[in-house]
Design an enzyme around this catalytic site. Structure first.
Site, mmCIF file in Angstrom:
data_model
loop_
_atom_site.group_PDB
_atom_site.id
_atom_site.type_symbol
_atom_site.label_atom_id
_atom_site.label_comp_id
_atom_site.label_asym_id
_atom_site.label_seq_id
_atom_site.Cartn_x
_atom_site.Cartn_y
_atom_site.Cartn_z
ATOM 1 N N ASP A 174 0.873 -1.182 0.000
ATOM 2 C CA ASP A 174 0.000 0.000 0.000
ATOM 3 C C ASP A 174 0.909 1.231 0.000
ATOM 4 O O ASP A 174 1.758 1.381 0.884
ATOM 5 C CB ASP A 174 -0.867 -0.047 1.276
ATOM 6 C CG ASP A 174 -1.874 1.087 1.342
ATOM 7 O OD1 ASP A 174 -2.851 0.953 2.082
ATOM 8 O OD2 ASP A 174 -1.676 2.122 0.681
ATOM 9 N N ASP A 234 -3.624 2.231 -5.460
ATOM 10 C CA ASP A 234 -2.300 2.189 -4.801
ATOM 11 C C ASP A 234 -2.076 0.945 -3.947
ATOM 12 O O ASP A 234 -1.237 0.961 -3.064
ATOM 13 C CB ASP A 234 -2.065 3.470 -3.981
ATOM 14 C CG ASP A 234 -2.782 3.456 -2.642
ATOM 15 O OD1 ASP A 234 -3.835 2.814 -2.542
ATOM 16 O OD2 ASP A 234 -2.259 4.080 -1.701
ATOM 17 N N GLU A 235 -2.821 -0.107 -4.229
ATOM 18 C CA GLU A 235 -2.684 -1.325 -3.415
ATOM 19 C C GLU A 235 -2.668 -2.566 -4.291
ATOM 20 O O GLU A 235 -3.406 -2.629 -5.279
ATOM 21 C CB GLU A 235 -3.924 -1.506 -2.548
ATOM 22 C CG GLU A 235 -3.916 -0.822 -1.232
ATOM 23 C CD GLU A 235 -5.273 -1.022 -0.590
ATOM 24 O OE1 GLU A 235 -5.544 -2.133 -0.111
ATOM 25 O OE2 GLU A 235 -6.066 -0.067 -0.610
HETATM 26 P P1 TTP Z 1 -5.455 5.226 0.895
HETATM 27 O O1 TTP Z 1 -4.485 4.119 0.602
HETATM 28 O O2 TTP Z 1 -6.619 4.908 1.771
HETATM 29 O O3 TTP Z 1 -4.698 6.429 1.608
HETATM 30 P P2 TTP Z 1 -3.291 7.096 1.305
HETATM 31 O O4 TTP Z 1 -2.490 6.301 0.331
HETATM 32 O O5 TTP Z 1 -3.498 8.511 0.933
HETATM 33 O O6 TTP Z 1 -2.614 7.088 2.740
HETATM 34 P P3 TTP Z 1 -2.036 5.851 3.570
HETATM 35 O O7 TTP Z 1 -0.582 6.145 3.754
HETATM 36 O O8 TTP Z 1 -2.781 5.899 4.862
HETATM 37 O O9 TTP Z 1 -2.289 4.591 2.787
HETATM 38 O O10 TTP Z 1 -6.001 5.820 -0.453
HETATM 39 C C1 TTP Z 1 -5.227 5.901 -1.638
HETATM 40 C C2 TTP Z 1 -5.605 7.139 -2.400
HETATM 41 O O11 TTP Z 1 -6.994 7.122 -2.698
HETATM 42 C C3 TTP Z 1 -5.360 8.405 -1.608
HETATM 43 O O12 TTP Z 1 -4.023 8.887 -1.752
HETATM 44 C C4 TTP Z 1 -6.389 9.341 -2.180
HETATM 45 C C5 TTP Z 1 -7.537 8.441 -2.606
HETATM 46 N N1 TTP Z 1 -8.636 8.510 -1.603
HETATM 47 C C6 TTP Z 1 -9.664 9.433 -1.836
HETATM 48 O O13 TTP Z 1 -9.688 10.118 -2.854
HETATM 49 N N2 TTP Z 1 -10.665 9.534 -0.905
HETATM 50 C C7 TTP Z 1 -10.675 8.788 0.259
HETATM 51 O O14 TTP Z 1 -11.593 8.939 1.091
HETATM 52 C C8 TTP Z 1 -9.597 7.865 0.480
HETATM 53 C C9 TTP Z 1 -9.552 7.042 1.745
HETATM 54 C C10 TTP Z 1 -8.605 7.775 -0.484
HETATM 55 CA CA CA Z 2 -2.259 4.054 0.540
#
Ligand code: TTP
Ligand code: CA
Length: 370
Positions: free
Chosen positions: A17, A115-116
């Protein structure tokens, strides 16, 4: 001592992730932003803006800013943060680079969101070999994109996912075979993917605070409260998840959803958020050069009742106006006037404008979409 020849070799799953993905991509593009609170999302308009935070840098999280928070609240928490609009084509391109890099390792691969992804490292045969590969994965993604990620390695997909979140950012957590239940036990139940703030409160209300409490809870009572979902929850608490890493053939759907900070029945707020979902999905659509035929709107009310309604058009299209009109029409038909916790939009029945294989797959809803 020799190994028992009948012993089945362990399943070893890696989950990766990216850290604060959109914000990190922006900071990579503009190094002067590094170390600063950076918020990606709607225009804050000096605190009067509507819409929500997509994500933010870890520096911004120190001020209490979180994904899905109203942008006005983010502004009041940290007015000097750098607020940026999302650049979806850039994030989609970066995602493709990451996924290509991961595929290059040659293991069974499944992208689960922008992103996962999962890799099935079982052929390596040992968790120590998997640890070595996980460090290589982290290094190669940093070399290819300049970005950091967090990785979990475990005997099951859901445990690997929880493990990747365990030491964010730039984490690497290995949970070996036989250790899943004890790794999970002390964690709050809210760490289970799909358990949001509200469900966590509901579980807390019946005395379940940690995943260990959930594992020890009477399964009959759980199913009385949560229906069939109670069984699945109980299994997860014990680290049981036999689901396979599945290769997907191209993009099947693109979806976005927003959970409101507070349940709302305010139509103008809901319409603004629905519109932002239309904008987000349409940007991906244009960036990835495909057209859609099916539009689905999902509403989750307070109390977890979830309704969806879909519409299939006569022809494939990439028109934003058609997407917006369909979304609004479906919403009007679907909404019964109650307070809404979450709203989602999905397009499916996709057709590429060219034959180029895409790697973007945001169909993270597949499990929850009824
Ligand atoms: P996430 O993997 O949930 O979050 P992140 O990568 O920003 O942070 P983390 O380090 O905690 O993993 O989400 C991936 C992308 O998806 C995030 O960068 C932006 C988008 N996203 C949104 O647009 N709205 C949301 O509510 C969430 C949770 C994510
Ligand atoms: Ca992420």
């Amino acid at each position: 001592m020799g190994q028992d020849p009948l012993r089945i070799s362990p399943r070893i799953i890696l989950h990766i992730d990216m850290d604060s993905f959109y914000a990190s991509v922006e900071m990579q593009k503009r190094p002067e932003l590094r170390g600063k609170p950076v918020v990606i999302g709607a225009d804050p308009k000096n605190g009067k803006g509507r819409g929500v935070v997509a994500t933010c840098s870890y520096e911004a999280r120190a001020f209490g800013i979180r994904s899905a928070m109203p942008i006005s609240q983010a502004f009041s928490l940290c007015p000097h943060a750098v607020f940026l609009p999302p650049d979806f084509p850039l994030y989609a391109r970066t995602s493709s680079e990451i996924m290509t890099c991961l595929r290059g390792f040659g293991f069974l691969f499944q992208q689960v969101s922008i992103d996962e992804a999962f890799l099935d490292l079982s052929p390596l045969g040992s968790f120590s070999a998997a640890y070595g590969l996980a460090t290589e994965v982290k290094t190669s993604i940093r070399t290819a994109t300049g970005l950091s990620c967090s990785v979990g390695v475990a005997p099951a997909k859901i445990v690997a996912k929880i493990a990747s979140d365990f030491q964010k950012p730039d984490g690497l957590t290995v949970v070996e075979e036989g250790q899943a239940a004890s790794f999970l036990a002390p964690l709050p139940v809210g760490k289970i993917p799909g358990i949001g703030k509200k469900s966590e409160q509901e579980l807390n209300g019946i005395g379940i605070r940690s995943i260990g409490d959930l594992a020890a809870y009477d399964i009959q009572r759980l199913t009385t409260i949560f229906g069939r979902g109670g069984f699945a929850l109980h299994g997860i608490a014990l680290g049981i998840d036999d689901s396979e890493v599945k290769e997907r053939d191209g993009m099947k759907s693109v979806s976005r959803e927003t959970t409101f900070e507070q349940d709302t029945d305010d139509l103008s707020t809901i319409v603004v958020v629905l519109d932002s979902l239309v904008e987000d999905i349409h940007r991906d659509l244009v960036g990835e050069e495909f057209r859609f035929r099916t539009v689905t709107v999902k509403i989750r009310y307070e109390g977890f009742v979830t309704k969806t309604r879909a519409k299939t058009l006569m022809h494939y299209t990439d028109s934003k106006r058609t997407l917006r009109n369909s979304a609004q029409e479906l919403f009007r038909v679907l909404w019964e006037g109650g307070r809404i916790r979450l709203i989602g939009l999905r397009i499916s029945s996709l057709e590429k404008n060219d034959a180029r294989q895409t790697t973007l797959d945001c169909s993270g809803w597949q499990d929850t979409f009824s």
